[in-house]
Design a protein around this motif. Structure first.
Motif, mmCIF file in Angstrom:
data_model
loop_
_atom_site.group_PDB
_atom_site.id
_atom_site.type_symbol
_atom_site.label_atom_id
_atom_site.label_comp_id
_atom_site.label_asym_id
_atom_site.label_seq_id
_atom_site.Cartn_x
_atom_site.Cartn_y
_atom_site.Cartn_z
ATOM 1 N N SER A 9 1.206 -5.881 11.240
ATOM 2 C CA SER A 9 2.320 -4.925 11.221
ATOM 3 C C SER A 9 3.022 -4.837 12.572
ATOM 4 O O SER A 9 4.197 -4.464 12.652
ATOM 5 C CB SER A 9 1.826 -3.534 10.795
ATOM 6 O OG SER A 9 0.849 -3.052 11.717
ATOM 7 N N THR B 148 2.678 -5.620 1.264
ATOM 8 C CA THR B 148 3.465 -5.037 2.359
ATOM 9 C C THR B 148 3.901 -6.116 3.348
ATOM 10 O O THR B 148 5.033 -6.107 3.838
ATOM 11 C CB THR B 148 2.639 -3.964 3.080
ATOM 12 O OG1 THR B 148 2.292 -2.924 2.163
ATOM 13 C CG2 THR B 148 3.425 -3.359 4.236
ATOM 14 N N ARG C 121 6.928 -7.951 2.099
ATOM 15 C CA ARG C 121 8.147 -7.142 2.283
ATOM 16 C C ARG C 121 8.586 -7.164 3.740
ATOM 17 O O ARG C 121 9.786 -7.264 4.035
ATOM 18 C CB ARG C 121 7.894 -5.712 1.816
ATOM 19 C CG ARG C 121 7.671 -5.567 0.314
ATOM 20 C CD ARG C 121 7.703 -4.102 -0.092
ATOM 21 N NE ARG C 121 7.464 -3.944 -1.520
ATOM 22 C CZ ARG C 121 6.287 -3.692 -2.062
ATOM 23 N NH1 ARG C 121 5.215 -3.563 -1.276
ATOM 24 N NH2 ARG C 121 6.145 -3.554 -3.361
ATOM 25 N N HIS C 122 7.627 -7.064 4.655
ATOM 26 C CA HIS C 122 7.971 -7.078 6.077
ATOM 27 C C HIS C 122 8.628 -8.403 6.472
ATOM 28 O O HIS C 122 9.604 -8.414 7.227
ATOM 29 C CB HIS C 122 6.714 -6.859 6.919
ATOM 30 C CG HIS C 122 6.241 -5.440 6.940
ATOM 31 N ND1 HIS C 122 4.967 -5.070 7.318
ATOM 32 C CD2 HIS C 122 6.879 -4.280 6.628
ATOM 33 C CE1 HIS C 122 4.836 -3.764 7.241
ATOM 34 N NE2 HIS C 122 5.990 -3.264 6.814
#
Length: 330
Positions: free
Chosen positions: A171, A211, A214-215
């Motif tokens: 992230s 996720t 998507r990032h």
């Protein structure tokens, strides 16, 4: 760490390459190049400009074994690379001795992000008579190098990525890459091992949209990047196990500025002689063979709500004429 070996040896090497090219051209055309050196070199120079740049990116999974070093060396020589980026070198204390084994002593510069223990590490090596290094920055997950090209009047940036294997650590990758993009709005190539796929179809065992997917998609969209089609293979990594898992976790992205300058940009996955990753080859040429092709990534259709977005945009469009004209206007 940035190293250069540009000097008298590189000038002699460049002259030798020039003579070799002239001899091959003279032999193939049936002419004596020594009597037509100027004309022969003009033809060679024109060919070089059309086949402008070749960049190789490969997650080698460690350079500790001689066979890995020889595989990278063969990759460079067989594809006549202008630049090679070695991802996950797993090498601490990168030395001139290692670079010489990979590339040779002459006509090269290099920069390295050393491994932490036996994890990670990135090495970038390039022809010093093709690119002038203007600066290099080592980030947490990447290396960025800023070049002036010798063959065309443009300054451009290359960022090589090795994304964290764990999603919770990954992230932090995307803000780092967006910071690089925010600080550089010119031509940009960003590639390497992102350690995530973009769409479920980029894995031989498709699952749900995560996720990290998507990032990655948001980064491509927000950075105004082009996700080039991959030729040669659908996947870039496999676990080489009986229960086979394959995915496309390696990729090369280019900024929209590249397509404004060059009309031919290809990304290819090559066979892997070693490592569990395929080498990637990026070929960029300024030769124009016709109109630029229309490109549409069919995997976009897998994004939830994509059809509704297209329908909404179409209804909002105000243009007169036949449907194809209205589509182009949009």
């Amino acid at each position: 760490m940035v190293k250069s070996t540009l000097g008298a040896d590189s000038t002699e090497h460049s002259s030798s390459l020039k003579r070799d090219k002239m001899e091959r051209m003279g032999s193939e055309m049936g002419i004596a190049y020594k009597e037509n050196e100027a004309a022969t070199w003009t033809i060679i120079d024109d060919i070089d400009k059309r086949e402008l740049m070749k960049i190789g990116i490969w997650n080698i999974r460690g350079l500790g074994a001689d066979k890995k070093i020889l595989a990278v060396k063969d990759f460079i020589q067989s594809r006549n690379l202008d630049l090679v980026a070695i991802v996950e070198s797993k090498t601490m204390g990168v030395t001139e001795v290692l670079i010489n084994k990979i590339w040779g002593r002459n006509n090269r510069e290099w920069v390295a992000k050393e491994a932490v223990g036996s994890a990670g590490g990135i090495i970038i090596i390039w022809r010093s008579n093709s690119f002038n290094l203007m600066g290099a920055t080592i980030h947490q997950f990447a290396i960025s190098v800023l070049f002036d090209s010798v063959h065309w009047n443009e300054r451009w940036m290359l960022t090589i990525v090795y994304g964290p294997a764990k999603a919770r650590d990954r992230s932090a990758l995307w803000p780092e890459l967006m910071m690089i993009r925010d600080n550089w709005q010119g031509p940009w190539i960003v590639g390497g091992d992102f350690n995530t796929i973009r769409f479920p179809s980029e894995k031989n065992r498709p699952g749900r949209i995560t996720t990290s997917m998507r990032h990655l998609s948001n980064f491509i969209q927000d950075g105004q990047l082009i996700d080039l089609p991959l030729e040669g293979s659908r996947y870039t990594w496999s676990n080489n196990q009986e229960s086979l898992v394959k995915s496309r976790i390696d990729r090369i992205l280019v900024s929209k500025e590249w397509e404004e300058v060059f009309t031919k940009i290809f990304q290819r996955a090559l066979p892997k002689p070693t490592s569990d990753h395929n080498p990637l080859l990026l070929e960029i040429s300024n030769y124009s063979g016709g109109p630029r092709p229309f490109r549409f990534d069919v995997d976009l259709c897998e994004i939830p709500g994509f059809d509704d977005k297209i329908s909404g945009w179409w209804k909002e469009l105000e243009a007169d004429g036949w449907e194809g004209y209205k589509f182009c206007k949009n």
